[in-house]
Scaffold this motif. Structure first.
Motif, short mmCIF file in Angstrom:
data_model
loop_
_atom_site.label_atom_id
_atom_site.label_comp_id
_atom_site.label_asym_id
_atom_site.label_seq_id
_atom_site.Cartn_x
_atom_site.Cartn_y
_atom_site.Cartn_z
N GLY A 188 49.22 41.76 81.39
CA GLY A 188 48.59 40.74 81.60
C GLY A 188 48.35 40.37 82.82
O GLY A 188 48.28 41.27 83.75
N GLN A 211 46.15 30.65 80.37
CA GLN A 211 45.91 31.84 79.11
C GLN A 211 47.22 32.20 78.64
O GLN A 211 47.29 32.53 77.48
CB GLN A 211 45.23 32.98 79.88
CG GLN A 211 43.74 32.61 80.40
CD GLN A 211 42.93 31.92 79.30
OE1 GLN A 211 42.70 32.51 78.30
NE2 GLN A 211 42.23 31.10 79.40
N ALA A 212 48.27 32.25 79.27
CA ALA A 212 49.69 32.54 78.84
C ALA A 212 50.53 31.50 77.99
O ALA A 212 50.60 30.47 78.80
CB ALA A 212 50.33 33.27 79.95
N ASP A 246 53.07 40.15 79.34
CA ASP A 246 51.75 39.18 79.42
C ASP A 246 52.28 37.58 79.20
O ASP A 246 51.17 36.97 79.03
CB ASP A 246 50.69 39.87 78.50
CG ASP A 246 51.27 39.83 76.78
OD1 ASP A 246 52.26 39.33 76.63
OD2 ASP A 246 50.40 40.16 76.10
N PHE A 249 50.54 36.55 75.90
CA PHE A 249 49.28 36.35 75.74
C PHE A 249 48.49 37.00 74.31
O PHE A 249 47.66 36.44 73.54
CB PHE A 249 48.40 36.98 76.87
CG PHE A 249 46.92 36.89 76.74
CD1 PHE A 249 45.92 35.82 76.79
CD2 PHE A 249 46.35 37.97 76.71
CE1 PHE A 249 44.73 35.79 77.11
CE2 PHE A 249 44.79 38.14 76.43
CZ PHE A 249 44.19 36.80 76.53
N THR A 250 49.10 38.27 74.04
CA THR A 250 48.43 38.90 72.96
C THR A 250 49.13 38.46 71.70
O THR A 250 48.96 38.91 70.51
CB THR A 250 48.61 40.60 73.10
OG1 THR A 250 50.05 40.85 73.50
CG2 THR A 250 47.69 41.06 74.35
#
Length: 257
Positions: A188, A211-212, A246, A249-250
């Protein structure tokens, strides 16, 4: 002339590692960690003078976005460090943050050349001297979270890194019987020279950190640790995988407050 097998280090000794994109934040961190583990490391980059800043056992000036440059990097590593590299960390990359309708064809071709073609040519060059040598090896390529989840204005880099991930799976299947493991990491937002402009302002860094799910912005050293783990014998049963680094995040959606 010595054969490939003659030039491979015997079991139980430090291995020869080749790190491309070694001047970048992640590449430089990988070089440092592999050296700390006792491996003999060749750092590869296009600019010989600037590459000399990286602490490595060998410095190789080569353009790995071409088949000739990739092959030359492996050959020079072989001749300088006395063995074909059994470890490969391919950290070459660039980015383009723009919607597709504002991306010019030369930009798109350059992005594919640096990110996807370099991965193809470098992996091909690394595999060649190891085929039939009877010694296992491990390679790690670098993808991105934007290949795994849709992020606005990242169409081109998502396409390029998506190709890298498909390459990892196909090559892992082809060469598993030879004892070659091939994986990737998908970072990320990471604090590196490449992202300095995006993270320079406090507001931008705070926005990226939110965002994370785990919060914060990861360091190049944290991504390098994942790469070095995949290269190590501790990941001996891992191949054809893409490991997201990340902060969740995903895969994780944090509670909205």
């Amino acid at each position: 002339m010595s054969t490939t097998t003659d030039l491979l280090p015997p079991d139980g000794t430090p291995q020869v590692a080749l790190v491309t994109g070694a001047r970048g934040g992640i590449g430089r961190a990988v070089v440092a960690q592999l050296r700390a583990q006792g491996h003999r490391v060749a750092a590869v980059g296009r600019d010989a003078d600037r590459l000399a800043e990286v602490q490595a056992h060998a410095h190789i000036a080569a353009d790995t976005t071409t088949p000739e440059g990739a092959a030359a990097a492996v050959a020079e590593c072989w001749s300088t460090l006395g063995g074909a590299p059994t470890l490969l960390a391919h950290c070459v990359g660039s980015t383009l943050i723009a919607p597709l309708h504002r991306s010019e064809p030369p930009q798109l071709r350059e992005l594919l050349r640096v990110n996807l073609e370099s991965a193809l040519f470098m992996l091909q060059a690394w595999i060649e001297p190891l085929r039939g040598a009877g010694r296992p090896g491990a390679a790690v390529l670098v993808s991105s979270v934007v290949a795994r989840v849709g992020v606005a204005n990242h169409e081109a880099i998502a396409a390029a890194k998506g190709g890298v991930e498909a390459l990892v799976r196909g090559a892992a299947a082809t060469y598993a019987s030879l004892g070659l493991r091939i994986n990737a990491v998908a970072p990320g937002m990471t604090a590196t020279p490449l992202t300095a402009g995006m993270l320079g302002a406090p507001a931008l860094r705070e926005g990226a950190a939110r965002q994370a799910p785990l919060g914060g912005v990861q360091s190049a050293e944290e991504v390098a640790e994942a790469i070095c783990w995949l290269l190590s014998s501790r990941a001996a049963r891992v191949t054809g995988q893409v490991l997201p680094v990340d902060g969740g995040f995903t895969a994780v959606r944090p509670v909205v407050k």
